[in-house]
Design a protein around this motif. Structure first.
Motif, PDB file in Angstrom:
ATOM      1  N   THR A   1       0.677  -0.961  -0.234  1.00 52.25           N
ATOM      2  CA  THR A   1      -0.130  -0.376  -0.091  1.00 52.25           C
ATOM      3  C   THR A   1       0.840   1.116   0.057  1.00 52.25           C
ATOM      4  O   THR A   1       2.179   1.425   1.112  1.00 52.25           O
ATOM      5  N   GLU A   2       0.366   2.374  -0.334  1.00 54.93           N
ATOM      6  CA  GLU A   2       1.359   3.848   0.116  1.00 54.93           C
ATOM      7  C   GLU A   2       1.570   4.412   0.732  1.00 54.93           C
ATOM      8  O   GLU A   2       2.350   4.230   1.462  1.00 54.93           O
ATOM      9  N   ASP A   3       0.487   3.840   1.964  1.00 50.32           N
ATOM     10  CA  ASP A   3       0.913   3.472   3.164  1.00 50.32           C
ATOM     11  C   ASP A   3       1.789   2.860   4.574  1.00 50.32           C
ATOM     12  O   ASP A   3       2.072   2.984   4.696  1.00 50.32           O
ATOM     13  N   ASN A   4       2.284   0.853   4.445  1.00 45.66           N
ATOM     14  CA  ASN A   4       2.902   0.537   5.200  1.00 45.66           C
ATOM     15  C   ASN A   4       4.473   0.556   3.823  1.00 45.66           C
ATOM     16  O   ASN A   4       5.057   0.929   4.138  1.00 45.66           O
ATOM     17  N   LYS A   5       4.861   1.644   2.697  1.00 45.56           N
ATOM     18  CA  LYS A   5       5.638   1.489   1.609  1.00 45.56           C
ATOM     19  C   LYS A   5       6.925   0.369   1.632  1.00 45.56           C
ATOM     20  O   LYS A   5       7.129   0.150   1.473  1.00 45.56           O
ATOM     21  N   PHE A   6       6.073  -1.149   1.834  1.00 42.60           N
ATOM     22  CA  PHE A   6       6.849  -1.972   1.829  1.00 42.60           C
ATOM     23  C   PHE A   6       6.678  -2.426   0.086  1.00 42.60           C
ATOM     24  O   PHE A   6       5.945  -1.899  -0.542  1.00 42.60           O
ATOM     25  N   MET A   7       8.534  -3.062  -0.462  1.00 44.27           N
ATOM     26  CA  MET A   7       8.260  -3.788  -1.458  1.00 44.27           C
ATOM     27  C   MET A   7       8.191  -5.230  -1.407  1.00 44.27           C
ATOM     28  O   MET A   7       8.676  -5.441  -0.446  1.00 44.27           O
ATOM     29  N   TYR A   8       8.509  -5.565  -2.650  1.00 44.28           N
ATOM     30  CA  TYR A   8       8.192  -6.776  -2.628  1.00 44.28           C
ATOM     31  C   TYR A   8       9.750  -7.607  -3.784  1.00 44.28           C
ATOM     32  O   TYR A   8       9.384  -6.951  -4.806  1.00 44.28           O
ATOM     33  N   TRP A   9      10.406  -8.306  -3.679  1.00 40.61           N
ATOM     34  CA  TRP A   9      11.514  -8.899  -4.675  1.00 40.61           C
ATOM     35  C   TRP A   9      10.840  -9.859  -4.793  1.00 40.61           C
ATOM     36  O   TRP A   9      10.897 -10.619  -4.088  1.00 40.61           O
ATOM     37  N   VAL A  10      10.642 -10.120  -6.069  1.00 36.77           N
ATOM     38  CA  VAL A  10      10.018 -11.136  -6.744  1.00 36.77           C
ATOM     39  C   VAL A  10      11.551 -11.561  -7.720  1.00 36.77           C
ATOM     40  O   VAL A  10      11.608 -10.748  -8.639  1.00 36.77           O
ATOM     41  N   PRO A  11      11.946 -12.431  -7.897  1.00 37.28           N
ATOM     42  CA  PRO A  11      13.438 -13.365  -8.316  1.00 37.28           C
ATOM     43  C   PRO A  11      13.185 -13.809  -9.796  1.00 37.28           C
ATOM     44  O   PRO A  11      12.132 -14.149  -9.904  1.00 37.28           O
TER      45      PRO A  11
END
Length: 181
Positions: free
Chosen positions: A103-113
């Motif tokens: 979300t725009e609030d949690n700002k998490f990113m996901y590395w998808v190899p």
């Protein structure tokens, strides 16, 4: 920056350090040295962005060798449920999936190899999705799997009738898939 491991090796959640004050916020969305120290040794060569209304489902997409892509994904506005499926045939987690709400609030990113299928469904209108890719797009190398494949049994949340592209409507099933990874 905190790296959160998932049950699938190499697929990680990245929680940036966000600095907020009365003016707004600041965070590093990418720092090559920090990524290297966490074992993410990739050269990003292409950035992509999409904007979608609520209920749009994009995926499950992948690029076959020699144009295999790893993706560092995040939401700049809105929210998505992001899904990655392990397509590496010699992996102990082959055919398994993980998901996370970005979300725009949690700002998490996901590395998808490289070696994963990737997709997301938008949870809010005007969702802006951004991703850095480790290889350029090549239409002859693109592949996809059905988002609602019964053998994958992905939990997409409360989504009933997502808005799909023509190619996503006719994507093949996992049972007929021969992994190139």
């Amino acid at each position: 920056m905190e790296i959160i491991k998932t049950k699938i090796p190499d697929l990680v959640i990245i929680k940036p350090s966000v600095f907020k004050d009365d003016r707004g916020y600041f965070f590093e969305s990418y720092n090559k040295e920090k990524f290297l120290s966490e074992g993410i040794d990739q050269n990003f060569v292409q950035d992509n962005e999409s904007k979608s209304m609520k209920g749009v489902l994009r995926g499950l997409h992948f690029q076959k060798p020699p144009f295999t892509q790893g993706k560092l994904v995040r939401v700049m506005q809105g929210a998505v449920l992001d899904v990655a499926v392990d397509l590496r045939k010699h992996s102990p987690t082959y055919g398994q999936w993980e998901s996370i709400e970005l979300t725009e609030d949690n700002k998490f990113m996901y590395w998808v190899p490289p070696g994963f299928a990737h997709g997301f469904v938008t949870l809010e209108d005007n969702t802006v999705f951004f991703y850095k890719c480790t290889n350029v797009y090549n239409s002859a190398s693109e592949g996809s799997l059905r988002w609602d494949d019964p053998s994958l049994n992905i939990d997409w949340g409360n989504i009933k009738d997502p808005i799909l592209s023509g190619k996503d409507k006719i994507a093949p099933l996992f049972d007929t898939f021969e992994s190139p990874y």
